[in-house]
Scaffold this active site. Structure first.
Site, PDB file in Angstrom:
ATOM      1  N   GLU A  78       6.387   8.027  -0.757  1.00  0.00           N
ATOM      2  CA  GLU A  78       6.413   7.117   0.387  1.00  0.00           C
ATOM      3  C   GLU A  78       7.368   5.950   0.187  1.00  0.00           C
ATOM      4  O   GLU A  78       7.850   5.374   1.170  1.00  0.00           O
ATOM      5  CB  GLU A  78       5.012   6.599   0.710  1.00  0.00           C
ATOM      6  CG  GLU A  78       4.443   5.614  -0.299  1.00  0.00           C
ATOM      7  CD  GLU A  78       3.038   5.173   0.051  1.00  0.00           C
ATOM      8  OE1 GLU A  78       2.882   4.116   0.689  1.00  0.00           O
ATOM      9  OE2 GLU A  78       2.088   5.896  -0.329  1.00  0.00           O
ATOM     10  N   GLU A  87      -1.429   9.562  -7.010  1.00  0.00           N
ATOM     11  CA  GLU A  87      -0.285   9.223  -6.162  1.00  0.00           C
ATOM     12  C   GLU A  87       0.298   7.879  -6.580  1.00  0.00           C
ATOM     13  O   GLU A  87      -0.456   6.930  -6.848  1.00  0.00           O
ATOM     14  CB  GLU A  87      -0.754   9.163  -4.713  1.00  0.00           C
ATOM     15  CG  GLU A  87       0.311   8.875  -3.691  1.00  0.00           C
ATOM     16  CD  GLU A  87      -0.232   9.021  -2.278  1.00  0.00           C
ATOM     17  OE1 GLU A  87       0.300   8.333  -1.376  1.00  0.00           O
ATOM     18  OE2 GLU A  87      -1.181   9.797  -2.063  1.00  0.00           O
ATOM     19  N   LYS A 133      -8.173   4.835  -2.789  1.00  0.00           N
ATOM     20  CA  LYS A 133      -7.282   3.888  -3.444  1.00  0.00           C
ATOM     21  C   LYS A 133      -7.893   3.443  -4.772  1.00  0.00           C
ATOM     22  O   LYS A 133      -9.108   3.228  -4.877  1.00  0.00           O
ATOM     23  CB  LYS A 133      -7.045   2.671  -2.544  1.00  0.00           C
ATOM     24  CG  LYS A 133      -6.396   3.015  -1.209  1.00  0.00           C
ATOM     25  CD  LYS A 133      -4.977   3.509  -1.387  1.00  0.00           C
ATOM     26  CE  LYS A 133      -4.284   3.714  -0.050  1.00  0.00           C
ATOM     27  NZ  LYS A 133      -2.868   4.072  -0.191  1.00  0.00           N
ATOM     28  N   HIS A 176       3.249  11.371   3.483  1.00  0.00           N
ATOM     29  CA  HIS A 176       2.572  10.086   3.603  1.00  0.00           C
ATOM     30  C   HIS A 176       2.514   9.696   5.071  1.00  0.00           C
ATOM     31  O   HIS A 176       3.496   9.833   5.797  1.00  0.00           O
ATOM     32  CB  HIS A 176       3.340   9.010   2.824  1.00  0.00           C
ATOM     33  CG  HIS A 176       2.870   7.619   3.114  1.00  0.00           C
ATOM     34  ND1 HIS A 176       3.618   6.735   3.890  1.00  0.00           N
ATOM     35  CD2 HIS A 176       1.744   6.962   2.771  1.00  0.00           C
ATOM     36  CE1 HIS A 176       2.961   5.591   3.974  1.00  0.00           C
ATOM     37  NE2 HIS A 176       1.826   5.701   3.312  1.00  0.00           N
ATOM     38  N   ASP A 211       8.195  10.593   3.961  1.00  0.00           N
ATOM     39  CA  ASP A 211       7.763   9.525   4.872  1.00  0.00           C
ATOM     40  C   ASP A 211       8.744   9.489   6.029  1.00  0.00           C
ATOM     41  O   ASP A 211       9.963   9.486   5.812  1.00  0.00           O
ATOM     42  CB  ASP A 211       7.733   8.187   4.134  1.00  0.00           C
ATOM     43  CG  ASP A 211       7.175   7.061   4.984  1.00  0.00           C
ATOM     44  OD1 ASP A 211       7.890   6.606   5.911  1.00  0.00           O
ATOM     45  OD2 ASP A 211       6.039   6.622   4.740  1.00  0.00           O
ATOM     46  N   ASP A 214      -4.896   7.161  -5.354  1.00  0.00           N
ATOM     47  CA  ASP A 214      -3.593   6.555  -5.064  1.00  0.00           C
ATOM     48  C   ASP A 214      -3.557   5.158  -5.655  1.00  0.00           C
ATOM     49  O   ASP A 214      -4.339   4.286  -5.259  1.00  0.00           O
ATOM     50  CB  ASP A 214      -3.409   6.507  -3.545  1.00  0.00           C
ATOM     51  CG  ASP A 214      -2.062   5.947  -3.114  1.00  0.00           C
ATOM     52  OD1 ASP A 214      -1.256   5.575  -3.976  1.00  0.00           O
ATOM     53  OD2 ASP A 214      -1.818   5.883  -1.884  1.00  0.00           O
TER      54      ASP A 214
END
Length: 437
Positions: A304, A277, A223, A354, A327, A251
């Site tokens: 997602e 992402e 992240k 995701h 998703d 992400d």
């Protein structure tokens, strides 16, 4: 057994896990999430003990809103013949999506659409259980014509016609049995987000990254987006820990505007990020295209939070993304995800789902495995996200070994939770929430 079994109840539970205690799931936009499920159960009077289970995933507050939206669909479900629902899942999904009054709350997006997806997925779970098959195999055993009948082509026929979809599915028929055998033998490749939560220390991050590679993962995700200085340091530490041969995705969870996304990622580029992402708003099709063009060869991935097949269509038409991230609980259920898989196949873009959330790994694995068997017929550059928490609450949890998902063999969607877990984590009255505010 009833001579004509019917659905007699649609039960909804508000189930929440206090994952914020240890910052599991933390990212730049969701610093303290409590992974939660608006959990739905379809009950019948068939007398066979089979039920349909599924969920809509949230991150805590608002899970009650999502549960109430699911409950609003009960009048359209309760009383319907089980054979009618399970025998025409495409028609069932379209009836829920196109109710002329409830659709005003979307149309086909947001809380009401996620509610529809949860109910539709529960119906697929019930149908697959009645057929004695896991959902991926239940789908894969359908003929191309049966699969095309599941899809609502309204608003996407300019990009994918029923005839084109039939052609994609028909071309994938040869080798189907061999792909099923391969899937059962060696599973489907995974990547892991377990090391990369934003709230983890650098030491924990590097240790978990090394452990992930030792466990067989060749692709991990971090992240980013809260602090550029921190992101550079963290990505450098992980690259040093795992070496050059491991793919590291990052992400941002929609943190940036378009130009900041480009500027930020250029600072991270020396450490070889494989994809970025959700660099910006999931609705910004042209913004994603701009980011993609500016950052090549870094790939752009999103999905997602993409609301429906129409936005996916436009992302693909505009050349905005390199990776489609479906998703299981965001769009209108399996039917709409079939449409998205077909669109991705039409445009030649790989699908990497995701699955960061409670129950998402369990459900979305079926979509990727169906895609491999019956749609794209390839695993090239395709991986399913894996996170290593909360699986113990499911009757048929995911099985990941040496960086690969084992194909489920238990009938259904793998979304059914243990009754004890549902009771323990019921919000706000379950024991797990006693004494909390």
């Amino acid at each position: 057994m009833s001579p004509s079994p019917r659905i007699v109840a649609l039960d909804v539970l508000d189930v929440r896990f206090p994952t914020s205690d240890h910052l599991d799931g933390s990212d730049a936009m969701n610093p303290e999430p409590d992974y939660s499920a608006a959990y739905v159960v379809l009950r019948t009077d068939a007398g066979d003990g089979l039920e349909g289970h599924a969920l809509a995933f949230t991150t805590g507050r608002g899970n009650d809103v999502q549960a109430n939206a699911i409950a609003a669909l009960a009048p359209f479900v309760v009383g319907r013949p089980v054979a009618e629902v399970c025998g025409d899942l495409g028609g069932f999904a379209r009836r829920l999506v196109h109710d002329p009054q409830l659709r005003w709350l979307g149309p086909e997006k947001g809380v009401i659409h996620m509610a529809t997806g949860a109910v539709v997925n529960a119906a697929w779970d019930l149908a697959a259980k009645r057929a004695g098959k896991p959902v991926w195999r239940f789908l894969s055993d359908m003929s191309p014509a049966e699969l095309v009948a599941q899809v609502d082509f309204r608003w996407i026929s300019d990009a994918l016609t029923p005839d084109e979809a039939l052609g994609i599915l028909s071309r994938a028929r040869p080798g189907r049995d061999e792909r099923i055998a391969l899937l059962l033998e060696s599973g489907y490749p995974a990547y892991t987000t377990t090391p990369g939560w934003l709230g983890y220390s650098d030491e924990k991050l590097a240790r978990l990254a090394r452990e992930a590679v030792a466990d067989g993962f060749g692709h991990i995700k971090l992240k980013v987006g809260a602090s550029l200085e921190d992101d550079v340091r963290r990505l450098r530490a992980v690259r040093e820990a795992v070496g050059a041969g491991v793919r590291i995705a990052v992400d941002a969870n929609q943190r940036w505007d378009v130009q900041p996304a480009i500027d930020w990622m250029r600072e991270l580029a020396p450490y070889g990020p494989y994809w970025i992402e959700e660099p910006t708003s999931p609705d910004d099709i042209l913004g994603h295209a701009t980011v993609r063009e500016a950052l090549r060869p870094i790939k752009v991935a999103t999905g997602e939070h993409v609301a429906n097949r129409v936005v996916f269509k436009q992302l693909l038409q505009a050349g905005s993304i390199d990776v489609v991230q479906v998703d299981a609980a965001r769009v209108g259920g399996i039917n709409e995800n079939i449409a998205i898989l077909l669109l991705a196949a039409k445009f030649g873009v790989p699908v990497c789902p995701h699955a960061g959330g409670v129950g998402l790994c369990e459900m979305v694995q079926h979509l990727s495995m169906f895609d491999f068997v019956a749609v794209s017929a390839t695993m090239q550059d395709r991986v399913i996200e894996y996170v290593d928490h909360l699986h113990e609450h499911f009757l048929d949890p995911v099985r990941v070994s040496r960086g690969r998902y084992a194909a489920p063999t238990v009938p259904g969607l793998s979304a059914q939770m243990h009754p004890a877990s549902l009771a323990e984590y019921a919000f706000p009255g379950g024991p797990a929430w006693a004494g909390r505010t």
